[in-house]
Motif scaffolding. Structure first.
Motif, PDB file in Angstrom:
ATOM      1  N   ARG A  43     -20.215  -2.124 -28.573  1.00 27.49           N
ATOM      2  CA  ARG A  43     -21.660  -2.060 -28.435  1.00 27.49           C
ATOM      3  C   ARG A  43     -22.298  -3.330 -28.995  1.00 27.49           C
ATOM      4  NH1 ARG A  43     -24.053   2.561 -27.703  1.00 27.49           N
ATOM      5  NH2 ARG A  43     -22.730   4.367 -27.411  1.00 27.49           N
ATOM      6  N   VAL A  44     -21.657  -3.850 -30.032  1.00 28.66           N
ATOM      7  CA  VAL A  44     -22.263  -4.987 -30.723  1.00 28.66           C
ATOM      8  C   VAL A  44     -21.989  -6.280 -29.949  1.00 28.66           C
ATOM      9  CG1 VAL A  44     -22.624  -6.015 -32.978  1.00 28.66           C
ATOM     10  CG2 VAL A  44     -21.722  -3.699 -32.817  1.00 28.66           C
ATOM     11  N   ARG A  45     -20.775  -6.765 -30.084  1.00 26.69           N
ATOM     12  CA  ARG A  45     -20.426  -8.029 -29.416  1.00 26.69           C
ATOM     13  C   ARG A  45     -18.936  -8.049 -29.165  1.00 26.69           C
ATOM     14  NH1 ARG A  45     -23.040 -11.360 -27.529  1.00 26.69           N
ATOM     15  NH2 ARG A  45     -25.236 -11.662 -27.964  1.00 26.69           N
ATOM     16  N   ALA A  46     -18.531  -8.722 -28.098  1.00 31.20           N
ATOM     17  CA  ALA A  46     -17.111  -8.772 -27.771  1.00 31.20           C
ATOM     18  C   ALA A  46     -16.313  -9.440 -28.891  1.00 31.20           C
ATOM     19  CB  ALA A  46     -16.893  -9.494 -26.452  1.00 31.20           C
ATOM     20  N   ILE A  47     -16.910 -10.422 -29.566  1.00 32.08           N
ATOM     21  CA  ILE A  47     -16.190 -11.134 -30.618  1.00 32.08           C
ATOM     22  C   ILE A  47     -15.968 -10.220 -31.818  1.00 32.08           C
ATOM     23  CG2 ILE A  47     -18.323 -12.134 -31.541  1.00 32.08           C
ATOM     24  CD1 ILE A  47     -14.931 -13.889 -31.552  1.00 32.08           C
ATOM     25  N   PHE A  48     -16.909  -9.313 -32.051  1.00 31.67           N
ATOM     26  CA  PHE A  48     -16.779  -8.337 -33.115  1.00 31.67           C
ATOM     27  C   PHE A  48     -15.573  -7.444 -32.841  1.00 31.67           C
ATOM     28  CE2 PHE A  48     -18.579  -4.524 -35.454  1.00 31.67           C
ATOM     29  CZ  PHE A  48     -18.392  -5.079 -36.705  1.00 31.67           C
ATOM     30  N   PHE A  49     -15.390  -7.107 -31.575  1.00 29.30           N
ATOM     31  CA  PHE A  49     -14.245  -6.301 -31.159  1.00 29.30           C
ATOM     32  C   PHE A  49     -12.944  -6.982 -31.566  1.00 29.30           C
ATOM     33  CE2 PHE A  49     -10.996  -5.287 -27.964  1.00 29.30           C
ATOM     34  CZ  PHE A  49     -11.007  -3.915 -27.997  1.00 29.30           C
ATOM     35  N   ALA A  50     -12.847  -8.279 -31.309  1.00 28.17           N
ATOM     36  CA  ALA A  50     -11.632  -9.028 -31.656  1.00 28.17           C
ATOM     37  C   ALA A  50     -11.348  -8.928 -33.152  1.00 28.17           C
ATOM     38  CB  ALA A  50     -11.769 -10.482 -31.228  1.00 28.17           C
ATOM     39  N   MET A  51     -12.404  -9.055 -33.959  1.00 24.76           N
ATOM     40  CA  MET A  51     -12.209  -9.018 -35.412  1.00 24.76           C
ATOM     41  C   MET A  51     -11.783  -7.634 -35.882  1.00 24.76           C
ATOM     42  SD  MET A  51     -15.226 -11.728 -36.408  1.00 24.76           S
ATOM     43  CE  MET A  51     -16.267 -10.450 -36.918  1.00 24.76           C
ATOM     44  N   ILE A  52     -12.411  -6.611 -35.319  1.00 23.97           N
ATOM     45  CA  ILE A  52     -12.049  -5.246 -35.711  1.00 23.97           C
ATOM     46  C   ILE A  52     -10.595  -4.945 -35.337  1.00 23.97           C
ATOM     47  CG2 ILE A  52     -12.520  -2.802 -35.302  1.00 23.97           C
ATOM     48  CD1 ILE A  52     -14.663  -3.976 -36.928  1.00 23.97           C
ATOM     49  N   THR A  53     -10.190  -5.378 -34.125  1.00 25.83           N
ATOM     50  CA  THR A  53      -8.808  -5.092 -33.717  1.00 25.83           C
ATOM     51  C   THR A  53      -7.821  -5.772 -34.664  1.00 25.83           C
ATOM     52  OG1 THR A  53      -8.809  -6.974 -32.202  1.00 25.83           O
ATOM     53  CG2 THR A  53      -9.308  -4.818 -31.266  1.00 25.83           C
ATOM     54  N   LEU A  54      -8.181  -6.972 -35.113  1.00 25.20           N
ATOM     55  CA  LEU A  54      -7.322  -7.697 -36.053  1.00 25.20           C
ATOM     56  C   LEU A  54      -7.161  -6.884 -37.339  1.00 25.20           C
ATOM     57  CD1 LEU A  54      -5.912 -10.448 -36.048  1.00 25.20           C
ATOM     58  CD2 LEU A  54      -7.873 -11.376 -37.273  1.00 25.20           C
ATOM     59  N   ALA A  55      -8.279  -6.384 -37.838  1.00 26.97           N
ATOM     60  CA  ALA A  55      -8.256  -5.610 -39.082  1.00 26.97           C
ATOM     61  C   ALA A  55      -7.455  -4.321 -38.911  1.00 26.97           C
ATOM     62  CB  ALA A  55      -9.689  -5.298 -39.522  1.00 26.97           C
ATOM     63  N   VAL A  56      -7.720  -3.603 -37.825  1.00 27.75           N
ATOM     64  CA  VAL A  56      -7.029  -2.327 -37.613  1.00 27.75           C
ATOM     65  C   VAL A  56      -5.532  -2.556 -37.435  1.00 27.75           C
ATOM     66  CG1 VAL A  56      -6.782  -0.360 -36.056  1.00 27.75           C
ATOM     67  CG2 VAL A  56      -9.050  -1.181 -36.671  1.00 27.75           C
ATOM     68  N   ALA A  57      -5.169  -3.596 -36.685  1.00 23.14           N
ATOM     69  CA  ALA A  57      -3.752  -3.882 -36.455  1.00 23.14           C
ATOM     70  C   ALA A  57      -3.057  -4.218 -37.765  1.00 23.14           C
ATOM     71  CB  ALA A  57      -3.595  -5.020 -35.453  1.00 23.14           C
ATOM     72  N   ALA A  58      -3.733  -4.996 -38.615  1.00 20.34           N
ATOM     73  CA  ALA A  58      -3.137  -5.360 -39.904  1.00 20.34           C
ATOM     74  C   ALA A  58      -2.960  -4.114 -40.769  1.00 20.34           C
ATOM     75  CB  ALA A  58      -4.012  -6.388 -40.613  1.00 20.34           C
ATOM     76  N   ALA A  59      -3.970  -3.260 -40.776  1.00 17.07           N
ATOM     77  CA  ALA A  59      -3.884  -2.024 -41.555  1.00 17.07           C
ATOM     78  C   ALA A  59      -2.748  -1.150 -41.043  1.00 17.07           C
ATOM     79  CB  ALA A  59      -5.209  -1.265 -41.476  1.00 17.07           C
ATOM     80  N   PHE A  60      -2.632  -1.087 -39.724  1.00 15.20           N
ATOM     81  CA  PHE A  60      -1.590  -0.240 -39.134  1.00 15.20           C
ATOM     82  C   PHE A  60      -0.201  -0.757 -39.502  1.00 15.20           C
ATOM     83  CE2 PHE A  60       1.119   1.543 -35.882  1.00 15.20           C
ATOM     84  CZ  PHE A  60       0.627   2.832 -35.767  1.00 15.20           C
ATOM     85  N   MET A  61      -0.059  -2.076 -39.522  1.00 16.53           N
ATOM     86  CA  MET A  61       1.223  -2.680 -39.850  1.00 16.53           C
ATOM     87  C   MET A  61       1.615  -2.343 -41.291  1.00 16.53           C
ATOM     88  SD  MET A  61       1.876  -6.132 -37.906  1.00 16.53           S
ATOM     89  CE  MET A  61       1.249  -7.317 -39.048  1.00 16.53           C
ATOM     90  N   THR A  62       0.643  -2.451 -42.200  1.00 20.83           N
ATOM     91  CA  THR A  62       0.909  -2.105 -43.597  1.00 20.83           C
ATOM     92  C   THR A  62       1.319  -0.643 -43.693  1.00 20.83           C
ATOM     93  OG1 THR A  62      -0.942  -3.556 -44.070  1.00 20.83           O
ATOM     94  CG2 THR A  62      -0.063  -2.303 -45.913  1.00 20.83           C
ATOM     95  N   MET A  63       0.579   0.204 -42.978  1.00 24.45           N
ATOM     96  CA  MET A  63       0.855   1.627 -43.020  1.00 24.45           C
ATOM     97  C   MET A  63       2.277   1.916 -42.518  1.00 24.45           C
ATOM     98  SD  MET A  63      -1.808   4.443 -41.632  1.00 24.45           S
ATOM     99  CE  MET A  63      -0.904   4.794 -40.147  1.00 24.45           C
ATOM    100  N   ALA A  64       2.641   1.234 -41.435  1.00 21.41           N
ATOM    101  CA  ALA A  64       3.963   1.483 -40.854  1.00 21.41           C
ATOM    102  C   ALA A  64       5.069   1.121 -41.830  1.00 21.41           C
ATOM    103  CB  ALA A  64       4.128   0.705 -39.558  1.00 21.41           C
TER     104      ALA A  64
END
Ligand SMILES: Nc1ncnc2c1ncn2[C@@H]1O[C@H](COP(=O)(O)OP(=O)(O)OP(=O)(O)O)[C@@H](O)[C@H]1O
Ligand SMILES: [Mg+2]
Lengths: 360, 266
Positions: free
Chosen positions: A119-140
């Protein structure tokens, strides 16, 4: 008929058609013309990465959104199979549970990230995916009881597709007719089907709207399309196909770990495959995946060969040392991006168009 | 405005009440109240920077208003985002050409046709299989005299053709309100009639509401049923073309100036 299987989006270049036929024939014939575990591995990886890269292209090339969470979904698929197998045993029921759970998790995550950030901006999406992916990797790697942590999981798959299963003691054209062979064809055929399905999606009315949004998101809104819905759906579809690729990969490898499916290295590989093959063409994923995986699989050998002959020459010898394979791969990529800014497929199609300018 | 006392069927299709937008301290559109009726072509004129395009942006929802309201068929649509306003019948052709550069001319129109047809999110049908939508897009290409460029990517079109395509995409939406923002700007003399004829045809088909921002006074004189003058974001004159053009204030301060600067520019 054939045109409809390919969703009326044919290669549109003779050279490209030949390359695609060679890749397909190569994948189908690998067990018999290049017997051996190594070539089968390369073949299966090419097939899986075609799906993975094509699904990334759906998002990057067709919709114009950049995500860094694509290998997260790849990993979710692979962990789905791995965890289901270790927890429930290598039955088809367990596989089905793994598949459903993985697809659900990927869908929910992709939808959540999309609705929250697109909803905000496509670039914001890129940053969020980076954060979520990093969190997921740590979790795994933290949840090692389930995921095997950094070591990953070795697991069994249902008997039919495991190496122990044998169709016949006889060899056929030099290939043993075992579960591994069945698994190989399962991977190749399902990957082919998934690719054709994605080709259909990008050539549907929905697919054209994605391209319109990519080209000019201001105008697509002005025409009455709600971009956020289309972008979200595109990212969910990409996530689903990446998860399916992960499932296939796990069934093939009978192993999964962070370095195999989750890591950012693989994210970069996928990005390179899409860019080198040609963004927004889908066929680029096929060409890119074949090229990349063959290079990755055999470049070291080639260098070993070269090094053996010239290792006495000081600098050149060192340059061709097998350990330098990554350097050569990098150089190959830089050059190909320099010479083919629209990727190999883009280049071939432009060439074909230039040769017959009237036939549009 | 002299709407009072008119019968209900003559209620305005589009109306703005006190529509205002501020960019920082600058008031680009200042409390503009105006109603637009069925079957009328209203020319909106004023010097460069008067706020004409911004007024359009407020109506079609590209920019949120600082104050005031927009009504369509009597319903307050001020809270709706641009796509939903379009779906309710507000069509827009932009002043700065606004196309899908990598799609072909036909695909550009087709995307708009599809938006109107509300095909929805069809994932597994073929784009090429909807002959009705394809035919409709082709009919529009005929109308804007672009059939010969059908399969050319929009970015490769000459400027005049891009302007036509811009208008064609609005046509494809079959809106109730047509908003033309300088549709003939930068077009060559022989291309202009295509657009003007098109506007005349929309007008003749009746029942539609047309808003036209145009600097060329001969065009305005020829087409307009009514002229609204904006200056510094404020509505300063509104009436029949002859009256407005003749009114000394407008003549002196705005129309003369606008026309002269435009003419000097070419
Ligand atoms: N997004 C924006 N942010 C800041 N200022 C803006 C914005 N849009 C328009 N303006 C300002 O608002 C004023 C009105 O601009 P607008 O484009 O509406 O004028 P116009 O009447 O369409 O002029 P023209 O005849 O040149 O097209 C101008 O001073 C412009 O600089
Ligand atoms: Mg303007």
């Amino acid at each position: 008929m054939l045109a409809n299987i390919f969703s009326q989006d044919l290669p549109r270049s003779k050279v490209l058609t030949v390359i695609l036929v060679v890749i397909l024939a190569g994948l189908l014939a690998t067990p018999f013309i290049f017997p051996g575990a190594r070539s089968l591995n390369v073949g299966a990886k090419i097939a899986v990465f075609i799906v993975l890269a094509a699904s990334y292209d759906l998002m990057l090339g067709y919709t114009g959104i950049v995500s860094f969470a694509h290998t997260m979904c790849f990993g979710i698929g692979a962990y789905g199979i791995g965890i289901a197998s270790t927890q429930m045993g290598p039955t088809w029921t367990a596989m089905a549970v793994g598949v459903v759970a993985a697809l659900l998790l990927s869908t929910v995550l992709a939808l959540g990230i999309s609705l929250f950030s697109l909803r905000v901006r496509a670039i914001f999406f890129a940053m969020i995916t980076l954060a979520v992916a990093a969190a997921f990797m740590t979790m795994a790697s933290q949840l090692s009881d389930w995921t095997g942590g950094e070591d990953g999981l070795n697991f069994k798959v249902p008997e039919l597709i495991s190496p122990a299963f044998s169709l016949s003691d006889e060899k056929f054209l030099g290939a043993s007719l075992d579960g591994k062979l069945i698994a190989y064809y399962l991977v190749v055929v399902v990957s082919g089907g998934l690719f054709l399905l994605m080709l259909r999606i990008v050539n549907s009315p929905f697919g054209r709207v994605l391209m319109a949004i990519r080209d000019n998101d201001f105008r697509s809104e002005a025409l009455g399309y709600r971009n956020v819905i289309y972008r979200s759906l595109s990212s969910v579809l990409a996530a689903v196909f990446a998860t399916l690729a992960g499932i296939l990969y796990a069934l093939w490898l009978r192993y999964n770990g962070p370095g195999t499916t989750l890591s950012f290295d693989i994210m970069i590989d996928v990005l390179l495959i899409v860019v080198i093959g040609g963004m927004g063409t889908l066929y680029g994923a096929v060409v890119g995946s074949a090229l990349f995986n063959i290079a990755q699989g055999y470049l070291q050998d080639l260098l070993k060969l070269a090094h053996g002959n010239i290792d006495t020459i000081p600098v050149i010898g060192a340059l061709f040392h097998p350990d330098r394979w990554l350097f050569w791969l990098g150089l190959l990529f830089v050059l190909s991006i320099y010479f083919f800014p629209f990727g190999i497929v883009g280049k071939l199609r432009a060439g074909a168009l230039a040769r017959k300018p009237t036939a549009t | 405005m002299s709407n009072a006392g008119k019968v209900l069927s003559d209620a305005p299709i589009l109306e703005t009440r006190g529509l205002t937008v501020r960019f920082g301290g600058h008031v680009a559109v200042n409390a503009v109240s105006c109603a637009f009726h069925r079957g009328t072509l209203t020319a909106i004129v004023g010097p460069n920077g008067a706020g004409k395009t911004t007024y359009f942006n407020l109506i079609s929802g590209q920019i949120p208003a600082s104050a005031g309201e927009v009504f369509l068929f009597g319903e307050n649509i001020s809270h709706l985002p641009a796509p939903l306003r379009t779906r309710r019948g507000i069509g827009r052709a932009f002043q700065l050409t606004n196309l899908f550069p990598f799609l072909t001319v036909h695909e550009n129109v087709r995307i708009a046709v599809q938006a109107r047809a509300n095909v929805g999110i069809k994932l597994f049908s073929l784009w090429n299989s909807r002959k009705d939508l394809i035919g409709k897009a082709d009919a529009i290409l005929e109308e804007i005299a672009l059939a010969h460029q059908r399969n050319v990517p929009a970015m490769n079109l000459p400027h005049g053709d891009q302007r036509k395509l811009e208008v064609g995409m609005m046509l494809a939406l079959e809106p109730e309100v047509f908003m033309f923002d300088e549709p003939t700007a930068g077009m060559s003399v022989d291309e202009v009639p295509v657009i003007l004829d098109l506007i005349k045809r929309i007008k003749a088909s009746g029942g539609k509401c047309i808003l036209l921002v145009e600097h060329k006074m001969d065009v305005v004189r020829e087409l307009a049923d009514r002229i609204v003058v904006l200056h510094n974001g404020t509505l300063v004159a509104d009436g029949a073309p002859a009256e407005v053009i003749a009114s000394p204030v407008v003549q002196e301060a705005y129309l003369g100036v606008a026309q002269k600067t435009k003419e000097a520019a070419r």
